[in-house]
Write a protein that holds these residues in place. Structure first.
Motif, PDB file in Angstrom:
ATOM      1  N   SER A   2      56.743 -76.413 -51.057  1.00 45.55           N
ATOM      2  CA  SER A   2      56.845 -75.229 -50.218  1.00 45.55           C
ATOM      3  C   SER A   2      58.263 -75.065 -49.685  1.00 45.55           C
ATOM      4  CB  SER A   2      55.868 -75.359 -49.046  1.00 45.55           C
ATOM      5  OG  SER A   2      56.041 -74.280 -48.172  1.00 45.55           O
ATOM      6  N   ASP A   3      58.690 -73.833 -49.594  1.00 42.88           N
ATOM      7  CA  ASP A   3      59.989 -73.541 -48.999  1.00 42.88           C
ATOM      8  C   ASP A   3      59.847 -73.080 -47.561  1.00 42.88           C
ATOM      9  OD1 ASP A   3      61.302 -74.158 -51.336  1.00 42.88           O
ATOM     10  OD2 ASP A   3      61.296 -72.098 -52.059  1.00 42.88           O
ATOM     11  N   VAL A   5      59.727 -73.331 -43.667  1.00 45.30           N
ATOM     12  CA  VAL A   5      60.247 -74.183 -42.601  1.00 45.30           C
ATOM     13  C   VAL A   5      60.126 -73.402 -41.300  1.00 45.30           C
ATOM     14  CG1 VAL A   5      62.277 -75.359 -41.669  1.00 45.30           C
ATOM     15  CG2 VAL A   5      61.915 -75.290 -44.132  1.00 45.30           C
ATOM     16  N   VAL A  48      57.640 -78.531 -40.902  1.00 42.98           N
ATOM     17  CA  VAL A  48      57.229 -78.052 -42.224  1.00 42.98           C
ATOM     18  C   VAL A  48      55.717 -78.188 -42.340  1.00 42.98           C
ATOM     19  CG1 VAL A  48      59.423 -78.609 -43.355  1.00 42.98           C
ATOM     20  CG2 VAL A  48      57.624 -80.320 -43.264  1.00 42.98           C
TER      21      VAL A  48
END
Length: 66
Positions: A2-3, A5, A48
């Motif tokens: 996953s990107d 944040v 995250v």
């Protein structure tokens, strides 16, 4: 991977930690960086999404027997 944040920025370390804790609880996230003021003005912290474990191949959940 996953990107995603989540970032918190606050004027005090206590406020930053409080909001970081809130994000982790409500978004099912985990701390990526503890509150720090090393980045310049204010305090920042990051979280995250928690990694979820994929089910094992032989674990297909409940089955019906006929």
């Amino acid at each position: 991977m996953s990107d995603v944040v989540y970032m918190v920025r606050a004027r005090t370390q206590a406020a930053c930690q409080r909001e970081l804790d809130r994000i982790c609880e409500r978004m099912d996230a985990e701390v990526a960086t503890d509150p720090t003021d090393a980045a310049g003005r204010h305090w920042v912290a990051r979280a995250v999404p928690r990694k979820t474990k994929a089910p094992a191949e032989d674990d297909r959940g409940p089955t019906l027997s006929g």
